[in-house]
Design a protein around this motif. Structure first.
Motif, PDB file in Angstrom:
ATOM      1  N   LEU A  47       0.723  -1.181   0.065  1.00  0.00           N
ATOM      2  CA  LEU A  47      -0.102  -0.204   0.166  1.00  0.00           C
ATOM      3  C   LEU A  47       1.028   1.194  -0.042  1.00  0.00           C
ATOM      4  O   LEU A  47       1.662   1.589   1.035  1.00  0.00           O
ATOM      5  CB  LEU A  47      -1.077  -0.183   0.756  1.00  0.00           C
ATOM      6  N   ILE A  48       1.024   1.855  -0.509  1.00  0.00           N
ATOM      7  CA  ILE A  48       1.402   2.817  -1.365  1.00  0.00           C
ATOM      8  C   ILE A  48       0.749   4.496  -0.969  1.00  0.00           C
ATOM      9  O   ILE A  48      -0.311   4.393  -2.004  1.00  0.00           O
ATOM     10  CB  ILE A  48       2.740   3.171  -2.807  1.00  0.00           C
ATOM     11  N   VAL A  49       1.445   5.219   0.055  1.00  0.00           N
ATOM     12  CA  VAL A  49       0.553   6.519   0.349  1.00  0.00           C
ATOM     13  C   VAL A  49       0.754   7.632  -0.392  1.00  0.00           C
ATOM     14  O   VAL A  49       2.318   7.780   0.154  1.00  0.00           O
ATOM     15  CB  VAL A  49      -0.014   5.972   2.212  1.00  0.00           C
TER      16      VAL A  49
ATOM     17  N   PHE B  68       8.345   4.197  -7.429  1.00  0.00           N
ATOM     18  CA  PHE B  68       8.308   3.197  -6.378  1.00  0.00           C
ATOM     19  C   PHE B  68       7.225   1.450  -6.684  1.00  0.00           C
ATOM     20  O   PHE B  68       7.609   0.504  -7.048  1.00  0.00           O
ATOM     21  CB  PHE B  68       7.911   2.738  -4.921  1.00  0.00           C
ATOM     22  N   ALA B  69       5.406   2.475  -7.440  1.00  0.00           N
ATOM     23  CA  ALA B  69       4.789   1.222  -8.002  1.00  0.00           C
ATOM     24  C   ALA B  69       5.469   0.550  -8.944  1.00  0.00           C
ATOM     25  O   ALA B  69       4.719  -0.735  -9.543  1.00  0.00           O
ATOM     26  CB  ALA B  69       3.820   2.169  -7.939  1.00  0.00           C
ATOM     27  N   ARG B  70       6.174   1.485 -10.191  1.00  0.00           N
ATOM     28  CA  ARG B  70       6.436   1.141 -11.765  1.00  0.00           C
ATOM     29  C   ARG B  70       7.710  -0.442 -11.242  1.00  0.00           C
ATOM     30  O   ARG B  70       7.168  -0.712 -11.711  1.00  0.00           O
ATOM     31  CB  ARG B  70       7.025   2.034 -12.245  1.00  0.00           C
ATOM     32  N   GLU B  71       8.435   0.083 -10.410  1.00  0.00           N
ATOM     33  CA  GLU B  71       9.702  -0.531  -9.754  1.00  0.00           C
ATOM     34  C   GLU B  71       8.754  -1.845  -9.321  1.00  0.00           C
ATOM     35  O   GLU B  71       8.539  -3.025 -10.107  1.00  0.00           O
ATOM     36  CB  GLU B  71      10.991   0.079  -9.075  1.00  0.00           C
TER      37      GLU B  71
ATOM     38  N   CYS C  42       0.473  -3.729  -6.319  1.00  0.00           N
ATOM     39  CA  CYS C  42       0.524  -2.762  -5.086  1.00  0.00           C
ATOM     40  C   CYS C  42      -0.789  -1.684  -5.607  1.00  0.00           C
ATOM     41  O   CYS C  42      -1.185  -1.548  -7.047  1.00  0.00           O
ATOM     42  CB  CYS C  42       1.489  -1.072  -5.412  1.00  0.00           C
ATOM     43  N   LEU C  43      -1.348  -1.170  -4.539  1.00  0.00           N
ATOM     44  CA  LEU C  43      -2.520   0.109  -3.977  1.00  0.00           C
ATOM     45  C   LEU C  43      -1.202   0.950  -4.067  1.00  0.00           C
ATOM     46  O   LEU C  43      -0.620   1.479  -3.244  1.00  0.00           O
ATOM     47  CB  LEU C  43      -3.270  -0.637  -3.689  1.00  0.00           C
TER      48      LEU C  43
END
Ligand SMILES: Cc1cc2nc3c(=O)[nH]c(=O)nc-3n(C[C@H](O)[C@H](O)[C@H](O)COP(=O)(O)OP(=O)(O)OC[C@H]3O[C@@H](n4cnc5c(N)ncnc54)[C@H](O)[C@@H]3O)c2cc1C
Length: 72
Positions: free
Chosen positions: A8-10, A19-22, A30-31
């Protein structure tokens, strides 16, 4: 129906987006959430009457990477 995410990326700023792409490229799920109604965080810009407006202050990317900035 519940869905499981590895992360979960805030914050959908440049850090959260990269970060989500990697992580996604590495096979993780990822959310990404953000309290603002748009992605990009502080580098967000929008076109207003034909002018590109940097809503949170002017941003210029400084890089020697010619793929990112072909004019260098
Ligand atoms: C005026 C200004 C000018 C700048 N100029 C340049 C420049 O010219 N060149 C350059 O390289 N850098 C520049 N920077 C720096 C650059 O903006 C930052 O380094 C970069 O945007 C940081 O990205 P980030 O993803 O870490 O954070 P941010 O872009 O701040 O993104 C964080 C995101 O998280 C969200 N968030 C925070 N807390 C929560 C929460 N509790 N719940 C939900 N969402 C949340 C926010 O809404 C935001 O969208 C400038 C910064 C400013 C303020």
């Amino acid at each position: 129906m519940k869905r499981h995410y590895d992360f979960l990326i805030v914050g959908a700023g440049i850090f959260g987006a990269v970060f989500a792409r990697e992580a996604t490229d590495a096979g993780r799920s990822c959310l990404v959430i953000d309290r603002r109604p748009h992605i990009a965080g502080n580098i967000y810009s929008e076109t207003v009457e034909g002018i590109e407006v940097h809503r949170y202050g002017a941003h210029i990317f400084h890089t020697s990477n010619s793929t990112i900035s072909p004019s260098i």
